[in-house]
Structure formats: C-alpha cells, structure tokens
Scaffold this motif. Structure first.
Motif, PDB file in Angstrom:
ATOM      1  N   ILE A   6      47.077  61.747   4.824  1.00 51.50           N
ATOM      2  CA  ILE A   6      46.101  60.996   5.621  1.00 51.50           C
ATOM      3  C   ILE A   6      46.196  61.488   7.070  1.00 51.50           C
ATOM      4  CG2 ILE A   6      45.376  58.708   6.402  1.00 51.50           C
ATOM      5  CD1 ILE A   6      46.724  57.494   3.950  1.00 51.50           C
ATOM      6  N   ILE A   7      45.066  61.900   7.633  1.00 57.94           N
ATOM      7  CA  ILE A   7      45.099  62.367   9.031  1.00 57.94           C
ATOM      8  C   ILE A   7      44.829  61.191   9.970  1.00 57.94           C
ATOM      9  CG2 ILE A   7      44.120  63.935  10.741  1.00 57.94           C
ATOM     10  CD1 ILE A   7      43.203  65.759   8.563  1.00 57.94           C
ATOM     11  N   ALA A   8      45.760  60.972  10.913  1.00 59.66           N
ATOM     12  CA  ALA A   8      45.571  59.910  11.916  1.00 59.66           C
ATOM     13  C   ALA A   8      44.626  60.426  12.994  1.00 59.66           C
ATOM     14  CB  ALA A   8      46.919  59.534  12.526  1.00 59.66           C
ATOM     15  N   CYS A   9      43.402  59.925  12.981  1.00 59.81           N
ATOM     16  CA  CYS A   9      42.391  60.355  13.961  1.00 59.81           C
ATOM     17  C   CYS A   9      42.527  59.497  15.218  1.00 59.81           C
ATOM     18  CB  CYS A   9      40.996  60.263  13.357  1.00 59.81           C
ATOM     19  SG  CYS A   9      40.662  61.626  12.238  1.00 59.81           S
ATOM     20  N   PRO A 212      50.775  66.443  14.698  1.00 58.60           N
ATOM     21  CA  PRO A 212      51.034  67.780  14.142  1.00 58.60           C
ATOM     22  C   PRO A 212      49.759  68.463  13.617  1.00 58.60           C
ATOM     23  CG  PRO A 212      52.726  66.253  13.416  1.00 58.60           C
ATOM     24  CD  PRO A 212      51.670  65.431  14.110  1.00 58.60           C
ATOM     25  N   ILE A 213      48.736  67.665  13.269  1.00 61.75           N
ATOM     26  CA  ILE A 213      47.460  68.252  12.848  1.00 61.75           C
ATOM     27  C   ILE A 213      46.450  68.224  13.998  1.00 61.75           C
ATOM     28  CG2 ILE A 213      45.459  67.996  11.328  1.00 61.75           C
ATOM     29  CD1 ILE A 213      47.346  66.943   9.158  1.00 61.75           C
ATOM     30  N   SER A 216      47.131  70.658  16.769  1.00 62.25           N
ATOM     31  CA  SER A 216      47.399  72.033  16.331  1.00 62.25           C
ATOM     32  C   SER A 216      46.259  72.961  16.782  1.00 62.25           C
ATOM     33  CB  SER A 216      47.509  72.038  14.810  1.00 62.25           C
ATOM     34  OG  SER A 216      47.316  73.328  14.306  1.00 62.25           O
ATOM     35  N   GLU A 217      46.588  74.243  16.974  1.00 66.69           N
ATOM     36  CA  GLU A 217      45.529  75.207  17.321  1.00 66.69           C
ATOM     37  C   GLU A 217      44.599  75.426  16.143  1.00 66.69           C
ATOM     38  OE1 GLU A 217      47.233  78.789  18.895  1.00 66.69           O
ATOM     39  OE2 GLU A 217      47.972  77.691  20.652  1.00 66.69           O
ATOM     40  N   ASP A 218      45.114  75.207  14.939  1.00 65.33           N
ATOM     41  CA  ASP A 218      44.292  75.378  13.731  1.00 65.33           C
ATOM     42  C   ASP A 218      44.485  74.151  12.831  1.00 65.33           C
ATOM     43  OD1 ASP A 218      43.014  76.123  11.419  1.00 65.33           O
ATOM     44  OD2 ASP A 218      43.892  78.128  11.324  1.00 65.33           O
ATOM     45  N   PRO A 219      43.747  73.060  13.137  1.00 65.94           N
ATOM     46  CA  PRO A 219      43.961  71.802  12.404  1.00 65.94           C
ATOM     47  C   PRO A 219      43.750  71.931  10.898  1.00 65.94           C
ATOM     48  CG  PRO A 219      42.613  71.426  14.346  1.00 65.94           C
ATOM     49  CD  PRO A 219      42.750  72.909  14.211  1.00 65.94           C
ATOM     50  N   LEU A 220      42.751  72.717  10.490  1.00 66.30           N
ATOM     51  CA  LEU A 220      42.495  72.855   9.049  1.00 66.30           C
ATOM     52  C   LEU A 220      43.712  73.471   8.363  1.00 66.30           C
ATOM     53  CD1 LEU A 220      40.702  72.727   6.543  1.00 66.30           C
ATOM     54  CD2 LEU A 220      39.661  74.897   7.235  1.00 66.30           C
TER      55      LEU A 220
END
Ligand code: C5P
Length: 232
Positions: A6-9, A212-213, A216-220
């Motif tokens: 789950i990504i915390a937005c 951490p996501i 990040s420079e590249d979230p995907l």
C-alpha cells in the motif's frame, strides 16, 4: 489472504497526488489516503482516486467517544473505501461502536484495522511519556487481542511485531505494517522498521510504504521492487 503493498500518498494536494499517481500507468497500486491529503481536499479526493481504479485505505486513525466514532464511521463507510482504521487505545466500546457505524444496511463494510502503538513510538517514550509500564511488544499484543475481541479485522503494527501478533491472534487476523525502509535508507521519524523482504518473513499481510516510494527518483521502480520483495 493475498499480500499487498500500500503506498502512503502523504501529499498536500490533489495536484501533487495525481502528478504522482500518473507515474503508475501500467499498474494500479493500493493507495493510502491519510490526514494530510484528506484534510486538504476533503472526501471528494477519496471518490476521485477510487474512480481511477485504486483500492483505498483511508487512514484517519479515529479516536473519540463511541457515539462520535460510530457516526463518523457511518459517513466513511458511504465513501466505499476498502480499509479504514482507529486507535485501539480508544477501548473496546469505541471499537465495537465503530464496527456498527461502518456496517452498511446490506451487511457489507470496509476492513477495520486498529492502530496499536505508532511505529514512531519507542518503548522508552511509551513508558516515560504515556506511563505504560509494559513492554512495547506486550502492549501491542494486548491491544491486538482487544481489537480481535471487538470484532475487528486486524491491527496496524510494526513488521517486527507481525509474527508474534499472528501467533497470539491467529493467522487470519491482519498485520498491516508501516515502518518499512529499504536497506541503507534513512529511517526518518520511524523507529520500529524493517525491509519489505524482512516484513514478508515476519508475516505482514500488507506493508504501508510512504517516503521510500514517494521520495524516490523512480517511484514506479521503487514500488515494483517492494512488490518483488514482499508479494512475489
Ligand atoms: O513515509 P513512511 O513510509 O514512514 O509512511 C508511513 C505511513 O504509515 C504514514 O502515512 C503514517 O501516517 C502511517 N502510519 C504509521 N504508523 C502507524 C500507522 C500509520 O507510520 N502506526
């Protein structure tokens, strides 16, 4: 029960959030909407993210008298989220009232998860500032048993506590675990942390990953790496 990331937005606005979610064109991650985004944009942001095809964990951590929580949960339930939460320290009466409010007339409802002790809380702080003299592990397990007795679906805890929590409450009782960091990452304000691979070993059911996501420079790629390490 399928494991998921789950990504915390944790973003300050709709614009920031959609700019971030636009990077995920090939996948539709499970998204956590927390206080920052919800208070900035209101309930419509939940409907809009849902309409884009994401599952939603609405992380508002309710903690109030039972009647207030029951009525607030009734409103949240109408938003058709997949998971929401409250603080187990609100006691069993509050958790039972929350479940009542969350349950729709047809008997369906989102998953309801109780926060035990925040993953930013150390044992020392809990004992010195909250005057809870038990260890953090005992406190988390005790809160988890209360949540189970109230009929909830699981708890939010550290990955480090997931194994014991399952031993105590059963494998079906969900461990939703924030406090996830990649090897060598800064821990930030989190204290009780683990990598996605370690969280899997400890038996977490869902990991909640924010910075951490999102930073990040590249979230995907950061997200896909969590999925590889935790789900696959
Ligand atoms: O950025 P980070 O990975 O630390 O984000 C963790 C997320 O999980 C944050 O949105 C935080 O509010 C949430 N959370 C937590 N500890 C809990 C419950 C929720 O860190 N016990």
């Amino acid at each position: 029960m399928g494991k998921d990331v789950i990504i915390a937005c944790d973003f300050p606005s709709r614009g920031h959030t959609f700019a971030f979610l636009d990077k995920f064109d090939t996948v539709k991650p499970y998204v956590k909407i927390g206080m920052e985004l919800f208070y900035a944009e209101g309930p419509q942001i939940v409907r809009d993210i849902k309409a884009r095809g994401h599952k939603i964990f609405l992380d508002l951590k309710l903690h109030d008298i039972p009647n207030t929580v029951r009525n607030a949960m009734r409103i949240l339930s109408s938003l058709e989220v997949d998971m929401c939460n409250l603080h187990a320290s609100g006691t069993r009466a509050m958790m039972e009232a929350a479940l009542e409010g969350l349950t729709r007339p047809d008997g369906s409802r989102p998953l309801l998860i109780a926060v035990t002790q925040l993953t930013s809380t150390s044992q020392e702080r809990m004992q010195n500032e909250l005057l809870i003299s038990s260890s953090i592990k005992e406190t988390v397990l005790h809160y988890a048993l209360n949540a189970k007795a109230a009929g909830l679906d699981g708890v939010v805890c550290s990955p480090l506590e997931a194994y014991e929590m399952h031993k105590c409450c059963g494998e079906e009782f969900l461990a939703v675990t924030p406090g996830v960091r990649f090897e060598g990452d800064e821990s930030g304000d989190q204290v009780r942390i683990a990598t996605p691979a370690r969280a899997k070993e400890f038996g977490s059911d869902y990991i909640v990953v924010g910075r951490p996501i999102t930073s990040s420079e590249d979230p995907l790629e950061a997200y896909l790496s969590c999925v590889r390490d935790f789900v696959s």
